[in-house]
Enzyme design. Structure first.
Site, short mmCIF file in Angstrom:
data_model
loop_
_atom_site.label_atom_id
_atom_site.label_comp_id
_atom_site.label_asym_id
_atom_site.label_seq_id
_atom_site.Cartn_x
_atom_site.Cartn_y
_atom_site.Cartn_z
N ARG A 124 -5.68 -15.89 10.55
CA ARG A 124 -6.72 -16.83 10.12
C ARG A 124 -6.84 -17.47 11.14
O ARG A 124 -8.43 -17.72 11.20
CB ARG A 124 -6.02 -17.53 8.88
CG ARG A 124 -6.25 -16.43 7.55
CD ARG A 124 -5.41 -17.38 6.32
NE ARG A 124 -4.13 -17.30 6.64
CZ ARG A 124 -3.04 -17.75 5.41
NH1 ARG A 124 -3.48 -18.24 4.46
NH2 ARG A 124 -1.68 -17.63 5.62
N TYR A 151 0.90 -1.20 -0.02
CA TYR A 151 -0.08 -0.09 0.06
C TYR A 151 0.85 1.39 -0.08
O TYR A 151 2.03 1.02 -0.25
CB TYR A 151 -1.05 -0.15 1.22
CG TYR A 151 -1.74 -1.25 0.89
CD1 TYR A 151 -2.80 -1.35 -0.31
CD2 TYR A 151 -1.79 -2.33 1.86
CE1 TYR A 151 -3.47 -2.59 -0.41
CE2 TYR A 151 -2.59 -3.76 1.47
CZ TYR A 151 -3.36 -3.55 0.49
OH TYR A 151 -4.11 -4.88 0.15
C1 PHB Z 1 -6.48 -7.08 1.20
O1 PHB Z 1 -8.16 -6.74 1.29
O2 PHB Z 1 -6.44 -8.25 0.44
C2 PHB Z 1 -5.51 -6.65 2.18
C3 PHB Z 1 -5.62 -5.50 3.03
C4 PHB Z 1 -4.64 -5.17 3.71
C5 PHB Z 1 -3.42 -5.85 3.75
C6 PHB Z 1 -3.36 -6.88 3.23
C7 PHB Z 1 -4.52 -7.29 2.32
O3 PHB Z 1 -2.56 -5.42 4.81
#
Ligand code: PHB
Length: 385
Positions: free
Chosen positions: A326, A187
Site C-alpha cells: 500500500r 489461490y
Molecule cells: C485480490 O485481488 O484481492 C488479491 C489478489 C492476489 C492476492 C491477494 C489478493 O495475492
C-alpha cells in the site's frame, strides 16, 4: 540525513540480478487491464515505470490460463496480445533502470462460473466452497460469493503444470527478468498446501508430502524454463484470507521450505501475517523460524512493515529484503522517501481495484510536490496558473 549504513539501501545480489536497494514492490492486484482480452496497456506500463526505483518489482498477480482467472480486469500471460502488452511494461521498467519478475497465478476455487471458459465451475483440490470468499465478475457486479468448485481429477494435474510452464515461457518472451510462483493467499497452490482446502485422499492430498506435490511440480516446471536463480515463490503460511486454514502451519511450511531449498530457488517471499490483516492462524514468528530453518536462500518479508520496522528486521537477520504494498501504491518514489525519512502520501483504498489513472498513476513524487509548492509561492494569491 542520508545514512550510508541504512540497511534498506545496501545493495543485494538476487540470483542473476543486482538490486540497488532492499525496498521491493509487492505483487498488487490493480485490475486495470484492457478489455476484452485482459491485456496489459500503456497506463500499466507507466505505473510500473514510475516505481522502477524499487530494488525489484513483482508484477501484479497474472493468470497463466483462462481457467486461472478469478477477477475481472486482471491481466493474463497466456495470449500473444498479453505478451505484447507485458513487453511494453518490461521495456518501460528497463528503460527506467528497473528489474521485474512476473507473478504467475492460478486462482483455483477463487473464481466464478461467469469468469470461467464455457461457464465451467472453478477448479480446486477438493469441492469445498470457501465460506465468505468473494470476487468481482464485472465493473458493476460488486463483490459476489464464489461458488462450490469442482475437484480436479489426478489426471488433470499435468495440465495445471503445463499452464504454469507456458506462463513462464511467455514471461520470458515478454522480457521479464524472472518469475515468482504465487502459492499464497488462498489461490490454487495454497489450496493444495493447506489442509483446510485439500481433503483429497490420493497422492495430491493428505500428508504434507502429498499436499506439496502439485506446487513442487509447478516450481520444477518453472525452473526448467528460467533456471533456479531466476525463480521465487510466494507463500502465506498463517494467512486466513479466502477462507484458508491449515492445521499445522509449522509442519506444512517447514517441509515446503526444505523442499524449495533443495530445488535451489532464488527466494521465498513470505506474507508473514495475512493479506490485509485477515486474522492469522498459527503464530507467525514461530512459523517464520521453522521456514528459515529449512530455507537458506533469500528471504523476502511482506508484513505491512514501516520503513523503520523493515530496517530493524533486516538488522536482526529476520529477512534479507522487504516488499511494500500500500505505501508503494501511494508513493511511486517510495525508496527515495524512505532514504530521506520523508513524509508519505496517503493511499486511497477506493481506487485500489479497477478504474483509470486516478489513484494509479497520479500520486505525486516528492519532486513533483516541491515543484507545485514553489509554483504556488510564485503565483500571486487567487491567480490561477
Ligand atoms: C485480490 O485481488 O484481492 C488479491 C489478489 C492476489 C492476492 C491477494 C489478493 O495475492
Amino acid at each position: 540525513m542520508n545514512n550510508p549504513n541504512d540497511p534498506l539501501f545496501q545493495p543485494y545480489s538476487l540470483g542473476d540480478l543486482a538490486l540497488p536497494n532492499r525496498v521491493l514492490l509487492s505483487p498488487l492486484t490493480r485490475a486495470r487491464a484492457t478489455q476484452p482480452g485482459d491485456i496489459p496497456n500503456e497506463m500499466n506500463a507507466r505505473y510500473y515505470q514510475q516505481r522502477a526505483d524499487a530494488g525489484l518489482i513483482l508484477s501484479e498477480a497474472t493468470q497463466v490460463s483462462p481457467q486461472g482467472k478469478g477477477y475481472a480486469f486482471t491481466p493474463g500471460i497466456h495470449s500473444p496480445e498479453q505478451v505484447v502488452g507485458w513487453k511494453k511494461v518490461t521495456t518501460a521498467v528497463h528503460m527506467a533502470g528497473g528489474r521485474m519478475h512476473a507473478q504467475l497465478w492460478h486462482v483455483g476455487r477463487i473464481s466464478h462460473t461467469a469468469l470461467q471458459p464455457d461457464g465451467n465451475k472453478p477448479v480446486a483440490p477438493s469441492a469445498i466452497q470457501p465460506e465468505g470468499a468473494k470476487t468481482f465478475i464485472s465493473a458493476d457486479s460488486g463483490m459476489v460469493d464464489v461458488p462450490e468448485p469442482k475437484a480436479l481429477d489426478a489426471g488433470e494435474m499435468s495440465a495445471i503444470v503445463e499452464q504454469f510452464r507456458q506462463g513462464a515461457i511467455n514471461a520470458k518472451s515478454a522480457g521479464f527478468d524472472g518469475v515468482q510462483v504465487h502459492a499464497a493467499n488462498g489461490y490454487l497452490l495454497d489450496q493444495f498446501l493447506k489442509s483446510g482446502s485439500n481433503q483429497r485422499t490420493d497422492e495430491f492430498g493428505g500428508a504434507v508430502e502429498n499436499r506439496m506435490r502439485l506446487p513442487l511440480m509447478v516450481v520444477e516446471a518453472v525452473i526448467d524454463v528460467w533456471g533456479k536463480e531466476n525463480v521465487g515463490v510466494r507463500i502465506s503460511p498463517t494467512g486466513s484470507f479466502n477462507a484458508m486454514y491449515d492445521e499445522d502451519p509449522v509442519e506444512t511450511f517447514s517441509a515446503f521450505a526444505c523442499r524449495l531449498n533443495d530445488l535451489g530457488i532464488a527466494y521465498l517471499e513470505v506474507v508473514e501475517d495475512s493479506f490485509q490483516g485477515n486474522h492469522a492462524n498459527g503464530r507467525p514468528e514461530e512459523v517464520i523460524d521453522a521456514i528459515q530453518a529449512g530455507f537458506k536462500g533469500t528471504y523476502i518479508a511482506n508484513g505491512a512493515y514501516t520503513a523503520e520496522e523493515a530496517r530493524k528486521r533486516i538488522n536482526a537477520g529476520r529477512c534479507d529484503l522487504v516488499t511494500f504494498g500500500r505505501p508503494f501504491i501511494a508513493n511511486p518514489d517510495l525508496p527515495e522517501r524512505f532514504r530521506q525519512h520523508a513524509e508519505l502520501n496517503k493511499w486511497d483504498d477506493s481506487t485500489f481495484y479497477g478504474g483509470d489513472e486516478r489513484g494509479y498513476t497520479d500520486y505525486p513524487t516528492l519532486k513533483e510536490l516541491e515543484i507545485s509548492a514553489s509554483r504556488k509561492l510564485l503565483s500571486p494569491k487567487g491567480n490561477k496558473t
